[in-house]
Design an enzyme around this catalytic site. Structure first.
Site: not given
Length: 286
Positions: A154, A167
């Site tokens: 990501s 995350y």
């Protein structure tokens, strides 16, 4: 800044994917995983569609319109199940040309507020999943002397925005894993790519664990709604990047520009990030 890697005399350029590539995709029961399977099927791929939810994997197979595809249940946090996935892929397809470590979850909140159980859950899927996938499949790629790994990270792994600690850490680990493997495998003619999108519409927010103010969940949902590039386009860009042997694949323009900004002026970038996220979502800054 180029995100495609260039071959040098010291490296053997990875072989392009063959016609009708044999591919295994984890986390393929929906979202980007399903979009990658649809795009691979459109390109003639033969697929093993894997997900922890067996029914979701079967639904993806049913959506592929008659392409050769096999649903296999796999919890990527369990090494033994990933080993079984590799054995099934060998049995069903006779080998593998593309391994896509895609399974992912999301958790966020301020460090110290996020329960350690949420850290363990996020790192278990997002980081240990790709570690297990690479640990199991890389020796097989080495033995056959060809193939490609696509690890789904990501832009969070490059940018490390606030209030996304679990995350960010998990995806930064996937970037580091991919960069490490690039140095190890490209000289052998095996390709490595890491996909780093920003926001696009998937079900990840609905299934996320976000600690603290409900406005954080609203901001994440708003960023996904306002995204210009969605899962099907991300899948196409990702596979085009694999075909070009790109190491870094950043499908969104905002991700590319923010990464440039961080590399050029890291202090300014980290002061700007909270306001930029709020502006992009259309919600007030906190």
């Amino acid at each position: 800044m180029r995100v495609d890697t260039a071959s040098t005399a010291a490296y053997t350029a990875p072989m392009p994917l063959p016609h009708a590539p044999r591919a295994v995709v984890t986390g393929a029961g929906g979202g980007l995983g399903r979009a990658l399977c649809v795009e691979l099927a459109r390109r003639g791929g033969r697929l093993v569609v894997s997900d922890v939810d067996a029914d979701a994997a079967a639904a993806t197979v049913a959506a592929l319109g008659g392409a050769e595809a096999h649903a296999v249940s796999c919890d990527v946090t369990r090494l033994a199940e990933v080993e079984q996935l590799a054995d099934e892929t060998e049995r069903l397809l006779g080998g593998v040309d593309l391994v896509v470590n895609n399974a992912g979850v999301a958790a966020g909140g301020a460090v110290g507020d996020v329960p350690t159980a949420d850290w363990e859950w996020t790192l278990g899927v997002n980081l240990w999943g790709p570690i297990h996938g690479c640990h199991v499949f890389v020796p097989r790629l080495r033995r056959q002397g060809r193939g490609h790994l696509l690890n789904v990270a990501s832009a969070a792994g490059l940018l490390a925005a606030p209030l996304m600690g679990p995350y960010n850490v998990s995806k930064a680990g996937v970037v580091a894993l991919s960069e490490t493997l690039y140095g190890e495998l490209v000289p052998l003619g095996i390709g490595v790519s890491v996909l780093c999108p920003t926001f696009f519409q998937t079900g990840i927010v609905a299934a996320s664990r976000i600690s603290g103010d409900a406005a954080m969940r609203d901001m994440a949902a708003a960023l996904m709604r306002r995204a210009g590039v969605q899962a099907d386009a991300v899948a196409r860009i990702a596979l085009d990047g694999v075909a070009r042997d790109a190491l870094y694949i950043l499908p969104h323009g905002d991700g590319r520009w923010l990464w440039r900004l961080k590399r050029l002026t890291p202090g300014f970038f980290h002061r700007l990030t909270p306001k930029a996220l709020a502006w992009r979502s259309g919600l007030p800054a906190h």
